[in-house]
Design an enzyme around this catalytic site. Sequence first.
Site, PDB file in Angstrom:
ATOM      1  CE  LYS A 292      -2.287  -1.111   3.821  1.00 16.55           C
ATOM      2  NZ  LYS A 292      -1.486  -2.399   4.021  1.00 16.55           N
TER       3      LYS A 292
ATOM      4  NE  ARG B  77      -4.775   0.610  11.304  1.00 17.53           N
ATOM      5  CZ  ARG B  77      -3.629   0.030  10.764  1.00 17.53           C
ATOM      6  NH1 ARG B  77      -3.742  -1.160  10.483  1.00 17.53           N
ATOM      7  NH2 ARG B  77      -2.625   0.648  10.437  1.00 17.53           N
TER       8      ARG B  77
ATOM      9  NE  ARG C  36       7.731  -5.023   5.301  1.00 21.30           N
ATOM     10  CZ  ARG C  36       6.653  -4.360   5.290  1.00 21.30           C
ATOM     11  NH1 ARG C  36       5.834  -4.166   4.079  1.00 21.30           N
ATOM     12  NH2 ARG C  36       5.977  -4.228   6.378  1.00 21.30           N
TER      13      ARG C  36
ATOM     14  NE  ARG D  94       7.089  -2.539  10.176  1.00 22.75           N
ATOM     15  CZ  ARG D  94       5.688  -2.211  10.230  1.00 22.75           C
ATOM     16  NH1 ARG D  94       5.344  -1.616   9.227  1.00 22.75           N
ATOM     17  NH2 ARG D  94       4.938  -2.845  11.045  1.00 22.75           N
TER      18      ARG D  94
ATOM     19  NE  ARG E 159       3.069  -6.487  11.122  1.00 18.86           N
ATOM     20  CZ  ARG E 159       3.949  -6.242  10.068  1.00 18.86           C
ATOM     21  NH1 ARG E 159       5.159  -6.974  10.221  1.00 18.86           N
ATOM     22  NH2 ARG E 159       3.777  -5.395   9.120  1.00 18.86           N
TER      23      ARG E 159
END
Length: 219
Positions: free
Chosen positions: A13, A88, A127, A161, A172
């Site tokens: 996103k 959300r 990533r 992260r 998540r």
Amino acid sequence: MNIILLGPPGAGKGTQARILVEERDMVQLSTGDMLRAARTSGTEMGKKVAAVMDAGNLVTDEIVIGLIEEQLTSTESKGGFIFDGFPRTLAQADALSQLLERLGQTLGAVVEMRVDDDALVARITGRYTCANCGEGFHDELKKPKVEGVCDNCGGTEMKRRADDNEESLKTRLMAYYRDTSPLIGYYYAKGDLAPVNGLGEIDEVADAIRGVLKQTKAA
């Protein structure tokens, strides 16, 4: 045109939002960025955010909607706004709908970036980003042209992260499917939902989103 980018963590996103900002002069509204900025802004809303976060509590929907309203009414945007990370929940979706109606604005499309969970794990665990400018890279899918050097700004410090690991991702994803996936049915019923393959190459996904927005504009 105002749009929502909907999809699980790691669906891309943020990457697609940056493309839309560059190509269409849209403004990306990331709730995380807004909360961090508000916390240090010194405004009345910022003081509320700081008090809640400093106490270790979750920021209420009312506060988040207030921050979004501030952005919608004070930020000039020729191309419209991109809602990234919001809504959300169904309650947040209703609140956003009411806010847009009150401001005389509309929602052009909800782009659902569909992904396969197993492929998503491989994407996320590989990533990393440039610590200087935030440009995203991947161990396999998007390596810098020069190893260790950011293509965008030339920075040499990269970061990952802490929760970009398989165990954290499963947690998540569970939260996403529990809280956010009902929005798919919500926006489908409203006729706003437009699914695209979120696991394609970045340019392929961008082309698919361009097609969605073109059809929306034509409609």
